[in-house]
Design a protein around this motif. Structure first.
Motif, PDB file in Angstrom:
ATOM      1  N   TRP A 215      66.906   3.624  44.369  1.00 44.51           N
ATOM      2  CA  TRP A 215      68.030   3.678  43.422  1.00 44.51           C
ATOM      3  C   TRP A 215      67.774   2.634  42.347  1.00 44.51           C
ATOM      4  O   TRP A 215      67.641   1.455  42.633  1.00 44.51           O
ATOM      5  N   ARG A 216      67.638   3.090  41.121  1.00 44.72           N
ATOM      6  CA  ARG A 216      67.267   2.189  40.035  1.00 44.72           C
ATOM      7  C   ARG A 216      67.862   2.707  38.729  1.00 44.72           C
ATOM      8  O   ARG A 216      67.965   3.918  38.528  1.00 44.72           O
ATOM      9  N   GLU A 217      68.260   1.774  37.864  1.00 44.38           N
ATOM     10  CA  GLU A 217      68.783   2.145  36.542  1.00 44.38           C
ATOM     11  C   GLU A 217      69.950   3.124  36.655  1.00 44.38           C
ATOM     12  O   GLU A 217      70.138   4.029  35.839  1.00 44.38           O
ATOM     13  N   GLY A 218      70.713   2.974  37.739  1.00 40.33           N
ATOM     14  CA  GLY A 218      71.886   3.808  37.914  1.00 40.33           C
ATOM     15  C   GLY A 218      71.611   5.226  38.360  1.00 40.33           C
ATOM     16  O   GLY A 218      72.495   6.086  38.286  1.00 40.33           O
ATOM     17  N   ARG A 219      70.416   5.501  38.809  1.00 41.53           N
ATOM     18  CA  ARG A 219      70.120   6.855  39.266  1.00 41.53           C
ATOM     19  C   ARG A 219      69.098   6.828  40.404  1.00 41.53           C
ATOM     20  O   ARG A 219      68.438   5.825  40.659  1.00 41.53           O
ATOM     21  N   THR A 220      68.988   7.996  41.057  1.00 41.43           N
ATOM     22  CA  THR A 220      68.137   8.128  42.232  1.00 41.43           C
ATOM     23  C   THR A 220      66.770   8.690  41.865  1.00 41.43           C
ATOM     24  O   THR A 220      66.664   9.618  41.064  1.00 41.43           O
ATOM     25  N   GLY A 221      65.749   8.124  42.453  1.00 41.63           N
ATOM     26  CA  GLY A 221      64.393   8.632  42.255  1.00 41.63           C
ATOM     27  C   GLY A 221      63.599   8.495  43.531  1.00 41.63           C
ATOM     28  O   GLY A 221      64.111   8.032  44.564  1.00 41.63           O
ATOM     29  N   ALA A 222      62.356   8.899  43.467  1.00 45.64           N
ATOM     30  CA  ALA A 222      61.471   8.768  44.633  1.00 45.64           C
ATOM     31  C   ALA A 222      60.028   8.687  44.166  1.00 45.64           C
ATOM     32  O   ALA A 222      59.656   9.308  43.151  1.00 45.64           O
ATOM     33  N   ASN A 223      59.254   7.908  44.881  1.00 46.16           N
ATOM     34  CA  ASN A 223      57.813   7.893  44.682  1.00 46.16           C
ATOM     35  C   ASN A 223      57.165   8.640  45.848  1.00 46.16           C
ATOM     36  O   ASN A 223      57.575   8.487  47.001  1.00 46.16           O
ATOM     37  N   PHE A 224      56.190   9.460  45.526  1.00 44.12           N
ATOM     38  CA  PHE A 224      55.492  10.252  46.535  1.00 44.12           C
ATOM     39  C   PHE A 224      54.036   9.791  46.594  1.00 44.12           C
ATOM     40  O   PHE A 224      53.341   9.782  45.568  1.00 44.12           O
ATOM     41  N   VAL A 225      53.609   9.385  47.784  1.00 43.75           N
ATOM     42  CA  VAL A 225      52.234   8.928  47.977  1.00 43.75           C
ATOM     43  C   VAL A 225      51.474  10.011  48.722  1.00 43.75           C
ATOM     44  O   VAL A 225      51.825  10.376  49.845  1.00 43.75           O
ATOM     45  N   ILE A 226      50.450  10.556  48.058  1.00 45.02           N
ATOM     46  CA  ILE A 226      49.618  11.604  48.653  1.00 45.02           C
ATOM     47  C   ILE A 226      48.369  10.949  49.197  1.00 45.02           C
ATOM     48  O   ILE A 226      47.705  10.183  48.489  1.00 45.02           O
ATOM     49  N   ARG A 227      48.023  11.247  50.460  1.00 44.28           N
ATOM     50  CA  ARG A 227      46.874  10.611  51.108  1.00 44.28           C
ATOM     51  C   ARG A 227      45.945  11.661  51.685  1.00 44.28           C
ATOM     52  O   ARG A 227      46.385  12.680  52.204  1.00 44.28           O
ATOM     53  N   SER A 228      44.643  11.379  51.628  1.00 46.26           N
ATOM     54  CA  SER A 228      43.644  12.248  52.232  1.00 46.26           C
ATOM     55  C   SER A 228      42.331  11.490  52.301  1.00 46.26           C
ATOM     56  O   SER A 228      42.115  10.521  51.562  1.00 46.26           O
ATOM     57  N   THR A 229      41.442  11.937  53.172  1.00 47.42           N
ATOM     58  CA  THR A 229      40.085  11.388  53.191  1.00 47.42           C
ATOM     59  C   THR A 229      39.154  12.186  52.283  1.00 47.42           C
ATOM     60  O   THR A 229      37.992  11.816  52.111  1.00 47.42           O
ATOM     61  N   ASP A 230      39.652  13.281  51.708  1.00 44.82           N
ATOM     62  CA  ASP A 230      38.864  14.174  50.859  1.00 44.82           C
ATOM     63  C   ASP A 230      39.343  14.059  49.416  1.00 44.82           C
ATOM     64  O   ASP A 230      40.470  14.446  49.095  1.00 44.82           O
ATOM     65  N   ALA A 231      38.501  13.539  48.529  1.00 45.29           N
ATOM     66  CA  ALA A 231      38.902  13.289  47.147  1.00 45.29           C
ATOM     67  C   ALA A 231      39.290  14.572  46.412  1.00 45.29           C
ATOM     68  O   ALA A 231      40.272  14.604  45.657  1.00 45.29           O
ATOM     69  N   ALA A 232      38.537  15.641  46.636  1.00 47.35           N
ATOM     70  CA  ALA A 232      38.835  16.899  45.951  1.00 47.35           C
ATOM     71  C   ALA A 232      40.162  17.477  46.423  1.00 47.35           C
ATOM     72  O   ALA A 232      40.973  17.958  45.617  1.00 47.35           O
TER      73      ALA A 232
END
Length: 257
Positions: A215-232
């Motif tokens: 919750w920031r700047e008066g509104r809701t957001g989210a960060n999404f972290v994508i993980r893999s061992t394969d770069a492609a």
């Protein structure tokens, strides 16, 4: 441990113990086996065996000592709640030959979490008990942390809480190929995109998406972290997630917000 470089051919293995009479009776259907297996695969670690045991100290001790000895890692789910029949911590402490203490950091976390929820009762304080010498695994859902003792990882039985603990461990275990990650931010409520995240993960099975609302700047957001061992695969999953968010009219921010 043996040489973990890719050229060594070293395969890291893990075992899982699912603890609980309710699983064995059929009253509760276990969902943790599949999510632990998928998570380990993304870490480059192979789940080699699973055992389901009752809430019986002797059964837990035997399973822990057998499986931790022949695998690099051992995970357990279940039996670490506030009730008298949650005996996992005591049983694992017995298995590894140490006492049980109230972890000061875990107590502080629980005091903060329950400050506006009725206070820290004796029952709730049970969730701060750990085998002596253990470290904590963060739990962003209910405050009560998971526990790490050497190569044993003690986690909750509730699948959503287990998932959060696994997410906190991502990239921290010595194992297979290095874990790569990308971060995408978006001004969106986590609940609005829960299905989208699940579908994107399903379409890219070598990838894992962690969701971190704020919750920031008066509104809701989210960060999404994508993980893999394969770069492609990581790049493909990230592109798919960005495209799906933008199709909803929710512009994505590379690198997070």
């Amino acid at each position: 441990m043996s040489d973990s470089s890719p050229s060594s051919g070293r395969i890291y293995t893990a075992a899982l113990i699912v603890i609980g009479d309710e699983i064995l009776s059929g009253r509760t259907q276990d969902k943790n086996i599949s999510q632990v297996a998928l998570w380990l695969g993304i870490q480059g670690i192979r789940l080699r065996e699973v055992r389901v045991v009752p809430d019986v100290t002797e059964a837990i001790v035997e399973a822990v000592n057998t499986l931790r000895a022949r695998n690099d890692y051992l995970f357990t789910t279940g039996g670490i709640g506030p009730t008298h029949d949650d005996i996992t911590v005591d049983a694992i402490a017995e298995a590894v030959g140490v006492g049980v203490i109230v972890h000061p950091e875990a107590r502080a976390i629980l005091e903060g979490y329950y400050e506006t929820r009725g206070g820290l009762t004796e029952a709730r304080l049970r969730m701060a008990r750990v085998p002596e010498g253990a470290d904590l695994i963060p739990n962003r859902y209910t405050g009560a942390p998971g526990i790490r003792f050497d190569n044993v990882f003690i986690m909750a039985g509730v699948p959503a809480i287990t998932a959060g603990m696994l997410d906190a461990l991502s990239g921290t275990l010595e194992g297979g190929a290095p874990l790569l990650s990308e971060t995408v931010g978006c001004w969106v409520q986590e609940s609005e995109v829960a299905t989208l995240l699940g579908d994107t993960e399903k379409a890219h099975p070598t990838c894992q998406i962690g969701s971190y609302p704020f919750w920031r700047e008066g509104r809701t957001g989210a960060n999404f972290v994508i993980r893999s061992t394969d770069a492609a695969e990581l790049a493909a999953c990230t592109r798919a997630l960005v495209a799906a968010l933008e199709a909803m009219g929710k512009p994505a921010v590379a690198g997070g917000i």
